[in-house]
Motif scaffolding. Structure first.
Motif, PDB file in Angstrom:
ATOM      1  N   SER A   1       0.869  -1.367   0.008  1.00 26.88           N
ATOM      2  CA  SER A   1       0.018   0.132   0.111  1.00 26.88           C
ATOM      3  C   SER A   1       0.826   1.004  -0.017  1.00 26.88           C
ATOM      4  O   SER A   1       0.446   2.054  -0.552  1.00 26.88           O
ATOM      5  N   SER A   2       2.009   1.227   0.911  1.00 30.85           N
ATOM      6  CA  SER A   2       2.708   2.281   0.608  1.00 30.85           C
ATOM      7  C   SER A   2       3.564   2.707  -0.682  1.00 30.85           C
ATOM      8  O   SER A   2       3.605   3.762  -1.107  1.00 30.85           O
ATOM      9  N   TYR A   3       3.780   1.414  -1.259  1.00 35.86           N
ATOM     10  CA  TYR A   3       4.417   1.553  -2.505  1.00 35.86           C
ATOM     11  C   TYR A   3       3.220   2.128  -3.493  1.00 35.86           C
ATOM     12  O   TYR A   3       3.587   3.335  -4.286  1.00 35.86           O
ATOM     13  N   ALA A   4       2.008   1.688  -3.597  1.00 35.07           N
ATOM     14  CA  ALA A   4       0.984   2.359  -4.325  1.00 35.07           C
ATOM     15  C   ALA A   4       0.700   3.935  -3.788  1.00 35.07           C
ATOM     16  O   ALA A   4       0.603   4.800  -4.967  1.00 35.07           O
ATOM     17  N   LEU A   5       0.947   4.234  -2.638  1.00 40.42           N
ATOM     18  CA  LEU A   5       0.738   5.692  -2.132  1.00 40.42           C
ATOM     19  C   LEU A   5       2.049   6.502  -2.772  1.00 40.42           C
ATOM     20  O   LEU A   5       1.831   7.657  -3.295  1.00 40.42           O
ATOM     21  N   GLU A   6       3.324   6.033  -2.790  1.00 40.05           N
ATOM     22  CA  GLU A   6       4.433   6.995  -3.385  1.00 40.05           C
ATOM     23  C   GLU A   6       3.814   6.977  -4.872  1.00 40.05           C
ATOM     24  O   GLU A   6       4.332   8.312  -5.337  1.00 40.05           O
TER      25      GLU A   6
END
Length: 509
Positions: free
Chosen positions: A484-489
């Motif tokens: 999810s953090s990757y998608a957020l970036e």
């Protein structure tokens, strides 16, 4: 409650109170009204300067002069709140300094109460029955773990299959109509809990699964569309979602104690029957106070689904927002299943009601952290911090091997409280992101597609949880949050490159 629970309750409560006081002092009402024709105007400085930092007389004179056209925005900021001036760039003046019509304040207040009145009573019913589903199946009706697992899978499976189509139908037939349908379906689901017949309980879970999809998409879709219709300043939407998260956590505490009293006084099925009362109240509030709004009324259900998929493929911000939403909320549902056995493994006499109440206090605190943080950061930028902390908390149970029992419980409890704080920050954050990126014509359809990975993740966990260690389950949760953090970036990078001109909300700035 033991020392750890009392300590975390005190810290969470104090944090919540301090942030609430700070947040409320950050909106400065000058108390000056001027008449321009027949309209009455009030000046609101949406910044972090408390009223104590300004001289009231100077502020009033500056406000009056600015309203009369005798003073520029930057001069007003300099005289009324001098310390706020360095925080404002030329393109921020309009967003931080709002000249609101008195009618706009009245419109927002009425809208807020209509939405929260219906949403919170609906959530009250959901919280009332939520804590007793497993107990009802296992202790009251004596079903085994395999049968209980089938019932839970039926609920998430119906949300996955039927909920997706209901979302598309919502955009076509209207959000008000669908939210009323939620109340009716959930009432039927509660009534079906009164019989031990497995087929009736299975039908009840299917109805509850569809209802849950509406609860978490239909209400928000109506609120954003109605907010846009009222043409209110966009930052007030942040206030609405923060209040919804805060009062939802408070509602959970009250509903939990209410359901506990009802179950102890009557039976384990009684909370489900009692939940019919707030559901009926929610139905009446929707029926009597809401205006109907729609997405694309001319498109078929399949057309809306096709358009939603096309939108995600065309605008990757929507696709990545869906990944964020599905994975974070999927992990959240897994956490609901896992926190009890995790704490019980490190402490024999866990007070579940007390622990849940402390969790909700930290969730309330998180909603005010969101309010303070998003005064200087956009929602998707702030989410970076939220996801990093959340992933860290899910790793704590993985690395507790060799830790003494008392220390393990303390570390787990603190980590889980911080995770609940992240949930309090997450919900208003993701609501703001969805309001910016999703086209209103297919809002409910798109939001229900976001729930597909959520339901798949939870169903796989329910099927395989007996074959996996707790450490492995929490590790999978941490990995989900890192993805999810990757998608957020990706969202942050694309938003920075494209700018706010790509926002779907008519008020985004």
């Amino acid at each position: 409650m033991d020392v750890a629970e009392i300590t975390m309750l005190a810290i969470g409560g104090a944090t919540c109170l301090l942030l609430m006081m700070y947040s409320e002092s950050g909106i400065v009402l000058c108390g000056v009204t001027t008449k321009s024709g027949s309209s009455v105007k009030t000046l609101i400085l949406q910044d972090r300067e408390p009223t104590a930092s300004m001289a009231p007389a100077t502020g009033e004179i500056a406000a009056q002069a600015m309203m009369d056209g005798e003073m520029a925005h930057e001069d007003w900021i300099s005289q009324a709140a001098p310390r706020a001036k360095p925080m404002l760039s030329p393109d921020q003046k309009v967003t931080n300094l709002l000249l609101l019509e008195e009618s706009d304040r009245a419109k927002y207040t009425a809208f807020k109460y209509k939405y929260l009145g219906a949403f919170l009573t609906a959530m009250f019913a959901d919280w009332m029955k939520g804590a007793y589903i497993y107990a009802l199946y296992s202790r009251h009706y004596n079903y085994d773990m395999t049968e209980i697992g089938q019932l839970f899978i039926a609920g998430f499976g119906s949300s996955l299959i039927f909920g997706t189509y209901v979302g598309s139908l919502t955009d076509r037939i209207g959000r008000k109509a669908t939210c009323r349908l939620y109340c009716i379906l959930y009432i039927l689901a509660c009534i079906l809990k009164n019989w031990r017949d497995f087929r009736l309980l299975l039908l009840g879970r299917v109805l509850a699964g569809v209802s849950t999809s509406i609860l978490y998409t239909g209400f928000e879709s109506w609120a954003i569309s109605e907010f846009n219709h009222l043409n209110l300043p966009y930052k007030l939407l942040r206030d609405l979602f923060q209040k919804a998260t805060f009062y939802n956590a408070l509602t959970a505490i009250v509903a939990g104690f209410t359901a506990d009293f009802i179950a102890r006084t009557w039976s384990l099925v009684a909370p489900f029957n009692a939940a019919i009362i707030p559901l009926s109240v929610s139905f009446l509030v929707i029926q009597l106070t809401w205006r109907e709004n729609y997405g694309n009324q001319t498109a078929t259900v399949n057309d809306n689904l096709h358009k939603a998929v096309e939108a995600m493929m065309r605008d990757k911000k929507i696709l990545y927002t869906g990944m964020i939403s599905g994975l974070f909320e999927g992990v959240m549902y897994v956490f609901v299943f896992m926190w009890t056995p995790a704490l019980e493994e490190s402490k024999a006499d866990v007070s579940h009601g007390s622990v849940f109440a402390v969790f909700m206090v930290w969730k309330m605190a998180g909603s005010y952290v969101f309010t303070v943080a998003t005064e200087v950061l956009k929602a998707h930028e702030f989410a970076r911090v939220v996801f990093a902390i959340a992933a860290g908390t899910m790793l704590v149970p993985v690395f507790l091997t060799g830790v003494t029992e008392g220390s393990a419980y303390l570390l787990l409890f603190v980590a889980f409280c911080l995770y609940e704080c992240c949930i309090g920050m997450y919900f208003p954050t993701i609501s703001m992101m969805r309001s910016r990126f999703i086209d209103d014509d297919i809002r409910s359809t798109t939001m229900n597609l976001f729930r597909v990975p959520l339901n798949i993740l939870v169903m796989l966990t329910l099927v395989k949880v007996g074959d996996m260690s707790q450490e492995l389950v929490f590790l999978i949760c941490a990995v989900g949050l890192l993805v999810s953090s990757y998608a957020l970036e990706k969202v942050c990078a694309m938003y920075a490159a494209e700018g706010p001109s790509t926002d779907r909300s008519v008020h985004a700035n």
